[in-house]
Design an enzyme around this catalytic site. Sequence first.
Site, short mmCIF file in Angstrom:
data_model
loop_
_atom_site.label_atom_id
_atom_site.label_comp_id
_atom_site.label_asym_id
_atom_site.label_seq_id
_atom_site.Cartn_x
_atom_site.Cartn_y
_atom_site.Cartn_z
CG HIS A 92 34.56 37.38 52.31
ND1 HIS A 92 33.41 38.13 52.31
CD2 HIS A 92 34.92 37.29 51.00
CE1 HIS A 92 33.10 38.48 51.08
NE2 HIS A 92 34.00 37.99 50.26
CG ASP A 155 38.99 42.56 43.41
OD1 ASP A 155 39.90 43.36 43.11
OD2 ASP A 155 38.75 41.54 42.74
CD GLU A 266 40.66 42.63 39.74
OE1 GLU A 266 39.45 42.47 39.47
OE2 GLU A 266 41.09 42.65 40.91
#
Length: 520
Positions: A92, A155, A266
């Site tokens: 990632h 997340d 957030e």
Amino acid sequence: MEFALFWTIVDILLLLLALCSPCKFIQSPMDFRPLSFLQSTNTSSLDFGRIKFNSPAAVLRPQSPKEISLLLGFLSASSFSKVTVAARGAGHSIHGQAQALDGIVIEMDSLPSHISIHKGTEFSPSYADVSGGALWIELLEEGLKFGLAPRSWTDYLYLSIGGTLSNGGISGQTFKYGPQISNVLQLDVVTGKGDQVACSPTENSELFYAVLGGLGQFGIITRARILLQDAPQKVKWVRAFYDDFNTFIEDQELLVAMPNVVDYVEGFMLLNEQSLHSSSLAFPSHLEFNRELYSKSSYNVYFCIEFAIHDYQAKTTNVEQVVTEISRKMSYIPSHFYSVEVSYFDFLNRVRGEELHLRSRGLWEVPHPWLNMFVPKSGIKDFKDSLLDNISPSDFEGLVLMYPILRDKWDTNSSAVLPDAREAGEEVVYIVGVLRTANPATCSTECLNDILLSHRRVAQAASSPRIGAKQYLPHHLSQSHWQHHFGRRWDQFMARKAQFDPRHILGQGIILPGTKAPRP
């Protein structure tokens, strides 16, 4: 045993000759028992960013940490080897940090995915022992069988344990529990010298803290002991919308000042109607957010705060009443406050739905020129202005995250870098993620390069003394920029490198003395 070790060394020596030869003659899988190398795999030169495509000369898919130790130990002991090694978890990264041009990629997903849950007592905490190549989603699923879960998350959960711990691991729980690297009790690490070491805050602590947030520069995490807590059954998930930046910031800081009742915070900027739509895919409720706010005649920027409260289904706590009391203290746009109740698993795994939606449209495996920054509270308004000066809200595809964390939740012994406080007592730091998508159908290679250039301008302006920001998941193009990134901790970084990876075998991303800068 000694005879087998002798032939292992001979086999690796042959591999080194192949790697160091100007003629690349590795054309097929190589069985250097007990190590088996592949020429390449479908994933070894790919990452989520899809910006860099550096092909390795060989790929190792280890079945045990011992195989990683054998490889790194021999490479470190070799007096002529210039081979570099990168560990790849879920891939990632954005700028090829888990790639190894003409080197060796170790694909960590081949390690057995071992997860062992240990329920705590009155005198000891609950924890999980997890292999470095396992995914956070796997740990969540296993932990919930025991009513337990980690305290701090990212997340997106389809990331490897070792990968996020090598960077930081941040999300909306960070203000309360710190990043994932602040919730680790113990590690097993293979150093750049090939040593297999168990480490913790009290045992081999220098290696423990070096590896956490160390960008893969000091060792490869093969096992982690993660702190767990009781998992709630439900989550009350709330969203509130704003048309004023200062109010948006003030309300976020109000929420993070209530860690006894708020469990997740957030925020994000809504640059256009597409931003609103993409940010709402995971939220399981229809948002009656006025479309006329995004009229064709103007491109107003709006803001959204989302926060969550854990619901343990306790009779003594009325979560609805808690939300109502919090909302009375906030200053959102009237009538634009929404709440839903979801399962704890569905809340943590909320980005998965967005991923599946994007995959169905062919928009997941596309370039992601992301920029992630830590910005001091005193510089966040200037950063926002600089960002908007360098992007076009009308055609921006993606999302801009912006939410506060607290400095004292980070262990300063780790290798992770936060910006220095610019004012006395400045405790709040903002995470800003410019999570942009470059759809090849609408964004050519030239367009992608323009985005990358604009992000470099934003990052350069943000790292100036006026703002004082630092990159998260950093990518720099010169040694001087890396030195500026680490600041007064550069000498500590270099000392740790000399101690645990003196041959500079691990982690190609950082430009060290005597190494060549990559192409932009």
